[in-house]
Design a protein around this motif. Structure first.
Motif, PDB file in Angstrom:
ATOM      1  N   MET B 219       0.820  -1.199   0.000  1.00 48.97           N
ATOM      2  CA  MET B 219       0.000   0.000   0.000  1.00 48.97           C
ATOM      3  C   MET B 219       0.860   1.259   0.000  1.00 48.97           C
ATOM      4  O   MET B 219       0.568   2.227  -0.691  1.00 48.97           O
ATOM      5  CB  MET B 219      -0.941  -0.027   1.209  1.00 48.97           C
ATOM      6  N   LEU B 222       2.024   1.826  -3.512  1.00 49.26           N
ATOM      7  CA  LEU B 222       0.964   2.356  -4.375  1.00 49.26           C
ATOM      8  C   LEU B 222       0.690   3.821  -4.079  1.00 49.26           C
ATOM      9  O   LEU B 222       0.468   4.633  -4.971  1.00 49.26           O
ATOM     10  CB  LEU B 222      -0.318   1.539  -4.214  1.00 49.26           C
ATOM     11  N   CYS B 226       0.828   7.075  -6.444  1.00 58.74           N
ATOM     12  CA  CYS B 226      -0.207   8.123  -6.461  1.00 58.74           C
ATOM     13  C   CYS B 226       0.424   9.505  -6.310  1.00 58.74           C
ATOM     14  O   CYS B 226       0.139  10.426  -7.067  1.00 58.74           O
ATOM     15  CB  CYS B 226      -1.176   7.957  -5.291  1.00 58.74           C
ATOM     16  N   GLY B 260     -12.102   4.065   7.713  1.00 63.81           N
ATOM     17  CA  GLY B 260     -12.072   2.867   6.874  1.00 63.81           C
ATOM     18  C   GLY B 260     -11.893   3.208   5.410  1.00 63.81           C
ATOM     19  O   GLY B 260     -11.400   2.404   4.628  1.00 63.81           O
ATOM     20  N   TYR B 261     -12.340   4.401   5.022  1.00 58.21           N
ATOM     21  CA  TYR B 261     -12.258   4.806   3.622  1.00 58.21           C
ATOM     22  C   TYR B 261     -10.988   5.598   3.309  1.00 58.21           C
ATOM     23  O   TYR B 261     -10.885   6.214   2.260  1.00 58.21           O
ATOM     24  CB  TYR B 261     -13.495   5.616   3.227  1.00 58.21           C
ATOM     25  N   ASP B 263      -7.888   4.890   2.429  1.00 59.95           N
ATOM     26  CA  ASP B 263      -7.210   4.578   1.173  1.00 59.95           C
ATOM     27  C   ASP B 263      -8.071   4.908  -0.034  1.00 59.95           C
ATOM     28  O   ASP B 263      -7.579   5.359  -1.062  1.00 59.95           O
ATOM     29  CB  ASP B 263      -6.819   3.097   1.141  1.00 59.95           C
ATOM     30  N   ALA B 264      -9.385   4.689   0.116  1.00 55.93           N
ATOM     31  CA  ALA B 264     -10.290   4.979  -0.987  1.00 55.93           C
ATOM     32  C   ALA B 264     -10.252   6.468  -1.319  1.00 55.93           C
ATOM     33  O   ALA B 264     -10.281   6.857  -2.490  1.00 55.93           O
ATOM     34  CB  ALA B 264     -11.711   4.541  -0.640  1.00 55.93           C
ATOM     35  N   PHE B 267      -7.201   7.300  -3.425  1.00 50.90           N
ATOM     36  CA  PHE B 267      -7.297   6.898  -4.829  1.00 50.90           C
ATOM     37  C   PHE B 267      -8.367   7.686  -5.564  1.00 50.90           C
ATOM     38  O   PHE B 267      -8.257   7.946  -6.760  1.00 50.90           O
ATOM     39  CB  PHE B 267      -7.550   5.393  -4.939  1.00 50.90           C
ATOM     40  N   PHE B 268      -9.400   8.083  -4.840  1.00 54.22           N
ATOM     41  CA  PHE B 268     -10.432   8.902  -5.449  1.00 54.22           C
ATOM     42  C   PHE B 268      -9.850  10.242  -5.898  1.00 54.22           C
ATOM     43  O   PHE B 268     -10.109  10.717  -7.007  1.00 54.22           O
ATOM     44  CB  PHE B 268     -11.568   9.115  -4.440  1.00 54.22           C
ATOM     45  N   ILE B 270      -6.787  10.798  -6.681  1.00 56.88           N
ATOM     46  CA  ILE B 270      -5.929  10.561  -7.835  1.00 56.88           C
ATOM     47  C   ILE B 270      -6.751  10.422  -9.113  1.00 56.88           C
ATOM     48  O   ILE B 270      -6.405  10.962 -10.161  1.00 56.88           O
ATOM     49  CB  ILE B 270      -5.089   9.277  -7.618  1.00 56.88           C
ATOM     50  N   LEU B 271      -7.881   9.718  -9.016  1.00 56.24           N
ATOM     51  CA  LEU B 271      -8.729   9.588 -10.203  1.00 56.24           C
ATOM     52  C   LEU B 271      -9.185  10.962 -10.681  1.00 56.24           C
ATOM     53  O   LEU B 271      -9.140  11.260 -11.862  1.00 56.24           O
ATOM     54  CB  LEU B 271      -9.945   8.706  -9.896  1.00 56.24           C
TER      55      LEU B 271
END
Lengths: 251, 290, 317
Positions: B219, B222, B226, B260-261, B263-264, B267-268, B270-271
């Motif tokens: 992680m 990654l 990012c 809990g979110y 990491d999400a 990445f969000f 980054i998107l």
């Protein structure tokens, strides 16, 4: 009637004007050549005409319809095709498959129909293959049709690009330095090929460095210098033009 | 407000770690056009080596230095045995090769160190320092300062030293670099070694706060990727900036939405960046020649 | 019908295996995993191998299909086939909306975006526990039945999954050899030239992205019913990587390459069990070695080598 009309076209890269205030029109059914010293903006002009670069200003008309800013695939649909100075052959396919891609606009099968391989697909596939073979034959490539494109020599790849473009049955064909890197025999063949293309009813817009080729086959010649129009007219007239001579000898 | 300050402190800490990983990413990317998916494993190897060297009786500073050296050695080996033999590989192939390397290194770590979770003691005393109602641990300061010093040293290396400039030359044009007499192969090795060393430094700094296990590098790697994209792929200082921003956005986001979110959220972000400006904050766009 | 001779042989072998070896563990148990993996690898190959667009998040669509089936049948009591269709529709919509912005990206950026998508979906499976059951997942899916026959044994599942796999292989072979397939290869070869041939490259990429996601989602639904259980673990980033590896291992752009790659990678854990703790290490090593020394993939390299030997023999005789 003029097939292609360019009005006050301009392209800037940063502070540099690659094309400035360029206007000209190309009549139908002729070979129209664009020449000029290195860096004059010839390939940039092609990239503007096919909207691979967006023009900074000005407009482009094809058959009196404005095409400025249309995505390249829509421009292709209207009947403009081109070859590339830095070859853009599909090296992951065979020669005939390259040309079959050229038939894209003349066929219609979609993804789902292809996956299911409906009877209509099989029929169309035969038709497309025939059209591609015709284009390969026209360019003298029949014997290489099943060879992987990646294994073909440079001269043949250049012809293959022409065949691919012809397969789309364009009204206007833009050829970017087709003779570059060819030997004398190949250049002669190319010369005949371009003439035959024009005779078949396709208007040819040619960017080329080989002067004898240009002067032999063109009906009209446009000279670019530093992104500006220096002269335009029949080849005999261009050859005598003092500005043109100065631009070439003054280098 | 105090809560925000607390989030900023943790964000800056995590962000510093991401920054170091991202810096390692961009050094390798610059030198060899390879996105190294094994970057996170460098972090893990650095930390795990130090942990086990200390268990073997070495003193903290000596174990740390040796761990950095070991990781740099792994970086050299990666270049020599996996990247160099695959010279003309496509982007996809190099991605797979480095993913393979990361799995391999993780497998090796599993064999050597097992599945347990380990920690490192903090560098100095662990008494929280109060800033208003927020607290900061000395180790947080160590992470931030350690990162700052490392980044400056790397910047000095690339701006001022002959070798640093030679690596940069390779990144602009390998052939030209070779023609002016730069030993391109050696420079690539140096880049991989340096990048691995940076990863291990990140591992040493962060382990006293977050613990470490054989799989913890994934992680982090990654996130480093990012951060490198956020800052602008191939721009070293952009990578550092990207890392710090990512750390802060992620921590603040997690604090206000749900941990809990976490990491999400990263990445969000980054998107979104990729959809709006793929070249990142400090990157330049490219055009294709036809 | 020379075009499909290879496919016919392959189909015959797959369908005959359980008849010849009815009680073989490798056929009736490992076989099911192999078929699902082949389907997924073939669908990913459409996007990666044909159109040249890397995706490190394919497991997300597989997972969305599986979870849709699990949630809609258990929590909302829907008919399994209806649930499957609704899941497929959801994936079609989602992948279509995402396809344009994602596929505008290239190379490493595309890798990052698809990876991010995969991770976000995976985190959603773990975190949205009211809906997904969290890390523990969901068990107890209703039995799927086809034409009144309940699919409730390994051997029945063998034929269901085998049929779906064969269908996906057939679709993939058909597409390769068609106008749509050539448009994909053209996008792969040179996007600018493809555009100049009149191909709407954004549309072509978007369509194959959706198609490939749909194939994965349906595989996911079948997987959920066959396992009778879904949990986030099956749809992680690592599984996406495994799928990419299958495709690349066999040879990008070759349908049977993807089949071979999926076969090897599904059977590998069974073989590597003898290595026990070395399993992960050996897996990574195999991946690197093949990519370094056979970058075109096993199937494509072997095929080329065979073709070369044949042509040499032809010249000799």
């Amino acid at each position: 009637m003029s097939l292609l009309k360019v009005k006050n076209l301009e392209k800037q890269f940063g502070g540099l004007k690659a094309i400035s205030d360029l206007s000209f029109s190309v009549p139908e059914n002729i070979i129209f050549s664009i020449i000029g010293p290195n860096g004059a903006g010839k390939t940039t002009l092609f990239n503007l005409l096919t909207n691979i670069y967006k023009p900074s200003a000005g407009s482009i008309f094809f058959k009196d319809k404005e095409i400025t800013g249309l995505p390249p695939f829509k421009i292709a649909r209207l009947g403009i095709s081109r070859t590339f100075q830095n070859l853009q052959v599909f090296l992951n396919m065979s020669a005939i498959e390259n040309v079959m891609v050229g038939c894209h606009l003349r066929s219609r099968t979609g993804l789902l129909a292809s996956a299911l391989r409906l009877p209509s697909v099989i029929q169309e596939e035969k038709e497309v293959r025939r059209m591609a073979e015709e284009a390969l034959h026209f360019c003298g490539l029949s014997e290489y049709k099943d060879r992987p494109a990646a294994g073909l020599p440079y001269g043949l790849l250049k012809k293959l690009e022409v065949a691919r473009s012809l397969a789309s049955k364009p009204k206007l064909l833009l050829m970017d330095e087709p003779a570059a890197g060819l030997n004398d025999t190949e250049t002669q063949e190319l010369c005949q090929l371009i003439k035959r293309i024009c005779e078949s009813g396709i208007t040819v817009l040619l960017v080329e460095h080989n002067m004898s080729l240009v002067m032999e086959i063109s009906q009209r010649v446009l000279v670019l210098n530093y992104g500006r129009l220096l002269a335009e007219g029949p080849p005999e007239q261009i050859q005598k033009n003092p500005d043109v001579i100065a631009a070439y000898l003054g280098e | 407000m105090d809560q925000l300050l607390q989030f900023l402190i943790s964000g800056l800490t995590v962000g510093s770690i991401y920054a170091l990983v991202a810096l390692g990413f961009s050094i390798i990317y610059n030198a060899s056009d390879v996105v190294n998916f094994a970057q996170g494993e460098f972090v893990m190897i650095g930390a795990m080596s130090a942990i086990f060297l200390m268990k073997a009786g070495l003193s903290y500073p000596f174990a740390a230095l040796l761990a950095i050296a070991i990781t740099a050695g792994v970086g050299l080996a990666l270049e020599k045995f996996a990247i160099e033999p695959a010279k003309n590989a496509t982007v996809v192939s190099t991605i797979i090769i480095t993913i393979g390397a990361s799995i391999f290194l993780r497998g090796a770590a599993l064999l050597i160190w097992g599945k347990e979770i380990y920690g490192l003691p903090p560098f100095t005393s662990n008494n929280p320092i109060k800033i208003g109602n927020a607290t900061i641990l000395p180790q947080n300061l160590w992470v931030m300062m350690g990162t700052a010093v490392t980044v400056l040293a790397v910047k000095y290396f690339f701006d001022r030293t002959r070798m640093g400039k030679a690596i940069l030359a390779c990144s602009y044009n390998k052939k030209a670099a070779y023609l002016v007499g730069i030993d391109v192969k050696k420079m690539l090795l140096v880049a991989y070694g340096l990048s691995a060393a940076l990863g291990s430094a990140a591992g040493l700094l962060v382990t006293p706060i977050t613990f470490m296990s054989y799989g913890a590098g994934v992680m982090l790697g990654l996130k480093g990727f990012c951060a490198a994209i956020l800052g602008g792929m191939g721009n070293s200082m952009g990578a550092v900036l990207g890392g710090i921003l990512l750390g802060i956005v992620e921590t603040v986001g997690a604090g206000f939405i749900s941990s809990g979110y976490k990491d999400a959220i990263a990445f969000f972000v980054i998107l979104l960046v990729l959809f709006v400006k793929p070249s990142g904050i400090l990157g330049k766009g490219e055009t294709e020649r036809v | 019908m020379k075009r499909l001779a290879g496919f016919a042989i392959f189909a015959a072998v797959c369908l005959l295996l359980p008849v010849i070896f009815p009680d073989n563990y490798y056929v009736t148990v490992v076989g099911l995993t192999i078929f699902l993996n082949i389907t997924l690898a073939v669908s990913l190959n459409l996007l990666m191998g044909y159109a040249g667009q890397i995706s490190l998040g394919h497991a997300a669509f597989f997972g969305l299909g599986a979870y849709s089936s699990a949630i809609l049948t258990i929590k909302y009591g829907l008919n399994p086939w209806l649930a499957m269709i609704l899941g497929a529709v959801l994936v079609i919509c989602l992948s279509y909306v995402l396809s344009r912005p994602i596929l505008r990206l290239k190379g490493h950026y595309l890798a990052m975006a698809t990876l991010g998508l995969g991770i976000i979906v995976h985190i959603f499976f773990v975190q949205a526990d009211e809906l997904t059951g969290g890390p523990d997942g969901i068990t107890g899916l209703p039995t799927l039945s086809l034409f009144g026959v309940a699919i409730d044994s390994d051997i029945k599942w063998y034929f269901v999954l085998c049929s779906y796999m064969l269908l996906s292989v057939l679709f993939s072979l058909n597409i390769a050899d068609s106008r749509a397939g050539r448009a994909l290869s053209a996008v792969h070869g040179s996007e600018i030239a493809a555009q100049m041939m009149g191909i709407d490259t954004a549309k072509v990429k978007s369509h194959i992205f959706v198609f490939s996601a749909l194939m994965a989602a349906l595989a996911g639904s079948l997987f959920a019913h066959q396992q009778d259980f879904v949990s986030p673990e099956s749809f992680s980033f690592f599984f996406s990587i495994e799928l990419v590896t299958m495709v690349v291992l066999g040879g990008l752009g070759s349908t049977f390459g993807a089949v071979l790659g999926a076969f090897i990678l599904s059977i590998l854990p069974e073989v590597l069990i003898v290595f026990e703790d070395f399993e992960v290490l050996v897996f990574g090593l195999i991946l690197m070695v093949i990519m370094i020394f056979l970058p075109e993939g096993l199937f494509v390299s072997l095929k080329n080598r065979a073709a070369m030997m044949l042509s040499k023999r032809g010249i000799g005789s």
